[in-house]
Every structure is written in C-alpha cells, then in structure tokens.
Write a protein that holds these residues in place. Structure first.
Motif, PDB file in Angstrom:
ATOM      1  N   LEU A  67       0.831  -1.195   0.000  1.00  0.00           N
ATOM      2  CA  LEU A  67       0.000   0.000   0.000  1.00  0.00           C
ATOM      3  C   LEU A  67       0.864   1.242   0.000  1.00  0.00           C
ATOM      4  O   LEU A  67       0.682   2.151  -0.793  1.00  0.00           O
ATOM      5  N   LEU A  68       1.846   1.275   0.860  1.00  0.00           N
ATOM      6  CA  LEU A  68       2.675   2.473   0.960  1.00  0.00           C
ATOM      7  C   LEU A  68       3.682   2.579  -0.167  1.00  0.00           C
ATOM      8  O   LEU A  68       4.227   3.647  -0.413  1.00  0.00           O
ATOM      9  N   PHE A  69       3.912   1.487  -0.864  1.00  0.00           N
ATOM     10  CA  PHE A  69       4.810   1.542  -2.018  1.00  0.00           C
ATOM     11  C   PHE A  69       4.294   2.534  -3.044  1.00  0.00           C
ATOM     12  O   PHE A  69       5.039   3.105  -3.815  1.00  0.00           O
ATOM     13  N   LEU A  70       2.989   2.764  -3.017  1.00  0.00           N
ATOM     14  CA  LEU A  70       2.367   3.741  -3.901  1.00  0.00           C
ATOM     15  C   LEU A  70       3.003   5.104  -3.795  1.00  0.00           C
ATOM     16  O   LEU A  70       3.044   5.857  -4.761  1.00  0.00           O
ATOM     17  N   LEU A  71       3.526   5.407  -2.655  1.00  0.00           N
ATOM     18  CA  LEU A  71       4.013   6.755  -2.418  1.00  0.00           C
ATOM     19  C   LEU A  71       5.246   7.108  -3.239  1.00  0.00           C
ATOM     20  O   LEU A  71       5.879   8.115  -3.017  1.00  0.00           O
ATOM     21  N   ILE A  72       5.568   6.270  -4.180  1.00  0.00           N
ATOM     22  CA  ILE A  72       6.618   6.594  -5.135  1.00  0.00           C
ATOM     23  C   ILE A  72       5.994   7.584  -6.093  1.00  0.00           C
ATOM     24  O   ILE A  72       6.003   7.417  -7.272  1.00  0.00           O
ATOM     25  N   ASP A  74      -1.429   4.899 -10.290  1.00  0.00           N
ATOM     26  CA  ASP A  74      -0.646   4.082 -11.221  1.00  0.00           C
ATOM     27  C   ASP A  74      -1.523   2.965 -11.773  1.00  0.00           C
ATOM     28  O   ASP A  74      -1.052   2.002 -12.338  1.00  0.00           O
ATOM     29  N   GLY A  75      -2.834   3.101 -11.601  1.00  0.00           N
ATOM     30  CA  GLY A  75      -3.774   2.082 -12.065  1.00  0.00           C
ATOM     31  C   GLY A  75      -4.174   1.112 -10.976  1.00  0.00           C
ATOM     32  O   GLY A  75      -5.279   0.601 -10.966  1.00  0.00           O
ATOM     33  N   LYS A  76      -3.283   0.838 -10.037  1.00  0.00           N
ATOM     34  CA  LYS A  76      -3.562  -0.075  -8.926  1.00  0.00           C
ATOM     35  C   LYS A  76      -3.717   0.680  -7.616  1.00  0.00           C
ATOM     36  O   LYS A  76      -4.439   0.270  -6.731  1.00  0.00           O
ATOM     37  N   ARG A  77      -2.969   1.766  -7.474  1.00  0.00           N
ATOM     38  CA  ARG A  77      -2.932   2.514  -6.218  1.00  0.00           C
ATOM     39  C   ARG A  77      -3.235   3.982  -6.483  1.00  0.00           C
ATOM     40  O   ARG A  77      -2.963   4.485  -7.573  1.00  0.00           O
ATOM     41  N   THR A  78      -3.739   4.665  -5.450  1.00  0.00           N
ATOM     42  CA  THR A  78      -3.974   6.102  -5.553  1.00  0.00           C
ATOM     43  C   THR A  78      -3.491   6.797  -4.291  1.00  0.00           C
ATOM     44  O   THR A  78      -3.427   6.183  -3.223  1.00  0.00           O
ATOM     45  N   ALA A  79      -3.178   8.069  -4.442  1.00  0.00           N
ATOM     46  CA  ALA A  79      -2.822   8.907  -3.300  1.00  0.00           C
ATOM     47  C   ALA A  79      -3.467  10.269  -3.514  1.00  0.00           C
ATOM     48  O   ALA A  79      -3.551  10.751  -4.647  1.00  0.00           O
ATOM     49  N   LYS A  80      -3.931  10.857  -2.408  1.00  0.00           N
ATOM     50  CA  LYS A  80      -4.542  12.179  -2.456  1.00  0.00           C
ATOM     51  C   LYS A  80      -4.004  12.991  -1.291  1.00  0.00           C
ATOM     52  O   LYS A  80      -3.739  12.449  -0.221  1.00  0.00           O
ATOM     53  N   ALA A  81      -3.862  14.289  -1.498  1.00  0.00           N
ATOM     54  CA  ALA A  81      -3.431  15.187  -0.425  1.00  0.00           C
ATOM     55  C   ALA A  81      -3.628  16.624  -0.887  1.00  0.00           C
ATOM     56  O   ALA A  81      -3.863  16.882  -2.076  1.00  0.00           O
ATOM     57  N   ASP A  82      -3.519  17.541   0.062  1.00  0.00           N
ATOM     58  CA  ASP A  82      -3.564  18.958  -0.291  1.00  0.00           C
ATOM     59  C   ASP A  82      -2.243  19.388  -0.911  1.00  0.00           C
ATOM     60  O   ASP A  82      -2.210  20.198  -1.827  1.00  0.00           O
TER      61      ASP A  82
END
Length: 144
Positions: free
Chosen positions: A4-9, A76-84
């Motif tokens: 899950l956190l690998f997304l943060l790339i 990236d199609g599998k993972r998402t991230a959102k923030a301000d």
C-alpha cells in the motif's frame, strides 16, 4: 501495508520513460519548472494531477525535488494517493503527503494529516494533529 505504501513513489520521474506534462501555463527558470492550472503529468500508466507543480532543478538541470499543491492526486492504475500538498526529494528518496493525506490500494487505505514515506528504508510514518490516523488492511488469502 508495504505494498500500500509503495504507492508513495508518487512523483514518477524515473528517467526510463517519457513524461508528458500539461497545464494551463508553464514557467521555466534557471532552477525550476512550474506548471500552473489543471496540471496533468503522465508517465506510462502513472498520472499526477494538481493545481500547481514545481520541479526544482540542480546545477545540471536534473530534477532535484518537486512539490505539488492543490487537489493533488496520483494513480498508477492499482494505487492512488490524495493530499492537499505533496513533496518529493529525489536524492533522499522521501515522499511527503500533507493535508488530508490518503493512500489506497484496493480496499486497503491509510489516512492522516501527513504521511511520509522513506523509500530507501521501506518505512512510513503517518501522523495527525486534529484527528486520529486511520488505516484499513485486508490480508490476502494464501494461495494453495
């Protein structure tokens, strides 16, 4: 949790694939490139959108760090991230999501005021001041 956190790339700027950046306006200066308004940066199947993205350049005009602000979204199609806001230090390999930070992979997620991912160390820290950190994780079934 690791996947899950690998997304943060998050900021995508690996040098092996072409990058398409689109915005209402772009300003290039000696030490930075700023994209303003409806920013959309695509590399392969990765997409970053925000209101504004600044890429800071080193003396060789290579990306040193980047920051995105305003409705930051990454997938990236599998993972998402959102923030301000989001910051990425290319040299230290640290991603920081600030303000209403949320990372999702399938049903799994982490929510906090701030999520910092240290890629080289494969560790993350999630902190909140005004609310509790929340995470939800569903273990994968073992294959037989």
């Amino acid at each position: 949790m690791k996947s899950l956190l690998f997304l943060l790339i998050l900021f995508i700027f690996a040098y092996s694939q072409p990058i398409l950046a689109e915005a209402d306006r772009m300003v290039y200066e000696k030490n930075s490139i700023t994209y303003i308004g409806n920013v959309k940066i695509t590399k392969g199947n990765e997409l970053l959108t925000a209101d504004k993205v600044i890429i800071y350049l080193d003396e060789n005009r290579k990306a040193n760090s980047a920051e995105a602000e305003g409705k930051v979204f990454y997938t990236d199609g599998k993972r998402t991230a959102k923030a301000d806001k989001a910051f990425y230090d290319f040299k230290k390999d640290i991603v920081q999501l600030i303000g209403n930070a949320r990372v999702e992979e399938g049903p799994n997620f982490v929510e906090a005021d701030e999520i910092i991912y240290y890629r080289k160390e494969e560790r993350a820290i999630a902190v909140s001041k005004n609310k509790r950190v929340r995470s939800f994780y569903v273990e994968e079934k073992e294959k037989k």
